[in-house]
Design a protein around this motif. Structure first.
Motif, short mmCIF file in Angstrom:
data_model
loop_
_atom_site.label_atom_id
_atom_site.label_comp_id
_atom_site.label_asym_id
_atom_site.label_seq_id
_atom_site.Cartn_x
_atom_site.Cartn_y
_atom_site.Cartn_z
N GLY A 1 0.81 -1.23 0.00
CA GLY A 1 0.00 0.00 0.00
C GLY A 1 0.83 1.27 0.00
O GLY A 1 0.35 2.34 0.35
N ILE A 2 2.09 1.15 -0.40
CA ILE A 2 2.96 2.34 -0.46
C ILE A 2 2.94 2.90 -1.89
O ILE A 2 3.35 2.21 -2.84
N PRO A 3 2.44 4.14 -2.04
CA PRO A 3 2.25 4.67 -3.39
C PRO A 3 3.48 4.58 -4.31
O PRO A 3 3.34 4.22 -5.47
N ARG A 4 4.66 4.87 -3.77
CA ARG A 4 5.83 4.82 -4.67
C ARG A 4 6.00 3.41 -5.24
O ARG A 4 6.35 3.23 -6.41
N ARG A 5 5.75 2.39 -4.42
CA ARG A 5 5.88 1.01 -4.91
C ARG A 5 4.74 0.64 -5.85
O ARG A 5 4.94 -0.08 -6.82
N ILE A 6 3.55 1.14 -5.54
CA ILE A 6 2.41 0.86 -6.42
C ILE A 6 2.73 1.41 -7.82
O ILE A 6 2.52 0.74 -8.83
N ASN A 7 3.25 2.64 -7.84
CA ASN A 7 3.60 3.26 -9.13
C ASN A 7 4.58 2.39 -9.90
O ASN A 7 4.43 2.17 -11.10
N HIS A 8 5.55 1.92 -9.18
CA HIS A 8 6.60 1.13 -9.81
C HIS A 8 6.01 -0.14 -10.45
O HIS A 8 6.26 -0.44 -11.61
N ILE A 9 5.22 -0.85 -9.67
CA ILE A 9 4.62 -2.11 -10.16
C ILE A 9 3.69 -1.83 -11.34
O ILE A 9 3.76 -2.50 -12.38
N CYS A 10 2.82 -0.80 -11.20
CA CYS A 10 1.84 -0.55 -12.26
C CYS A 10 2.52 -0.09 -13.55
O CYS A 10 2.11 -0.48 -14.65
N ASP A 11 3.55 0.72 -13.41
CA ASP A 11 4.27 1.18 -14.60
C ASP A 11 4.86 0.00 -15.36
O ASP A 11 4.66 -0.15 -16.57
N LEU A 12 5.53 -0.89 -14.63
CA LEU A 12 6.13 -2.06 -15.28
C LEU A 12 5.05 -2.99 -15.84
O LEU A 12 5.23 -3.59 -16.92
N ALA A 13 3.93 -3.09 -15.14
CA ALA A 13 2.85 -3.96 -15.59
C ALA A 13 2.24 -3.44 -16.90
O ALA A 13 1.94 -4.23 -17.81
N LEU A 14 2.09 -2.12 -17.00
CA LEU A 14 1.54 -1.55 -18.24
C LEU A 14 2.50 -1.82 -19.41
O LEU A 14 2.08 -2.13 -20.52
N LEU A 15 3.77 -1.69 -19.12
CA LEU A 15 4.77 -1.95 -20.16
C LEU A 15 4.72 -3.41 -20.59
O LEU A 15 4.62 -3.73 -21.79
N SER A 16 4.75 -4.29 -19.61
CA SER A 16 4.75 -5.71 -19.90
C SER A 16 3.46 -6.14 -20.60
O SER A 16 3.47 -6.88 -21.59
#
Ligand SMILES: Nc1ncnc2c1ncn2[C@@H]1O[C@H](COP(=O)(O)OP(=O)(O)OP(=O)(O)O)[C@@H](O)[C@H]1O
Ligand SMILES: [Mg+2]
Length: 270
Positions: A233-248
């Protein structure tokens, strides 16, 4: 890169403190209204602590942006690794003051404090209010710097403070400040930002996607759950995961991002 594929106008999960993307979870909203209260009601000082990447800097930036530029003179200090003379000079400079002396070692701390006092009094005479934010204050270990910050808080007239000081930092900052009674007594409000809940994590993602121009869902329910589990639930980590997920996801040509992709992209986070 993947914006076009997902029908986005811009990247939704950049790790930058951009107020346009701010999602008001109940606690972000509560903290913002407290900070605004401190500033508008001229309450002297406030402390905001929170875990790494939870939105302290973003809230500080957003607050300054909300303040009427005709009324408020502001300084946002992001690099408190400075020595105690430098920190004060930095504040003076941010508030539009002339540099004090050519060489910092020539300048007595009293001279800089006098200069700061002069700026604050002038601001008040001009009907301006002064707000100083010191971000990442947990890195300040030098007692002299804390003593100096306390002196800044002493700048007040009989009936009012000449400035509002907001101090932001990671959780250990609260322990540091509570250990300094004289200082702690001067802090009118202490707030703390914790991680987002599972439901807030989902709303956070939906909000950022919609600011970036996408209103239909991209992630499956299981994906949301896993993003919460992996990010805590940490926004910086959420951003990281979602960004990579959109790319993948765009690379794989999927229309919905499921838990497999989240698993793949977050394995390097653990
Ligand atoms: N409520 C929120 N709404 C939208 N984005 C957020 C929110 N909270 C945090 N973020 C995003 O998460 C990232 C980290 O936030 P921020 O830099 O403000 O954290 P921080 O608490 O200052 O962390 P640190 O302790 O490491 O300085 C930023 O990119 C920011 O945009
Ligand atoms: Mg920060």
């Amino acid at each position: 890169m993947y914006e076009e594929y997902w029908g986005l106008k811009e990247k939704p999960f950049e790790n930058t403190p951009n107020p346009r993307f701010l999602y008001y979870s109940p606690q972000h909203e509560e903290v913002m209204s407290r900070l605004l209260y401190i500033v508008k009601e001229n309450k002297g000082a406030a402390l905001l602590t929170g875990v790494f990447g939870c939105g302290k800097t973003l809230l500080g930036r957003t607050l300054l942006k909300e303040l009427d530029q005709d009324v408020y003179r502001t300084a946002f200090i992001t690099n408190p690794y400075l020595s105690y003379e430098e920190l004060l000079m930095h504040i003076v400079h941010n508030l539009g003051g002339e540099p004090v002396g050519a060489n910092k070692t020539d300048v007595l701390i009293n001279v800089i404090l006098e200069k700061l006092n002069e700026i604050l009094v002038n601001n008040m005479r001009d009907g301006k209010r002064t707000v100083i934010i010191i971000d990442e204050a947990h890195v300040i270990k030098d007692k002299r710097v804390w003593e100096e910050i306390r002196l800044i808080l002493n700048f007040q007239l009989e009936d009012r403070f000449l400035l509002t000081l907001l101090i932001l930092g990671q959780p250990e900052l609260k322990t540091m400040i509570d250990g300094n009674k004289e200082f702690a007594q001067r802090i009118a409000v202490k707030s703390h930002l914790a991680n987002l809940t599972q439901e807030e994590t989902k709303q956070y993602i939906i909000h950022r996607l919609s600011v970036a121009g996408r209103n239909e869902s991209i992630f499956s329910d299981e994906a949301y759950q896993l993003i919460f589990a992996k990010s805590g639930g940490i926004p910086r980590r959420i951003n990281h995961i979602c960004d990579l997920a959109l790319l993948s996801g765009s690379g794989e040509g999927v229309t919905v991002i499921g838990k497999e992709i989240i698993n793949d992209v977050s394995s390097d986070l653990e």
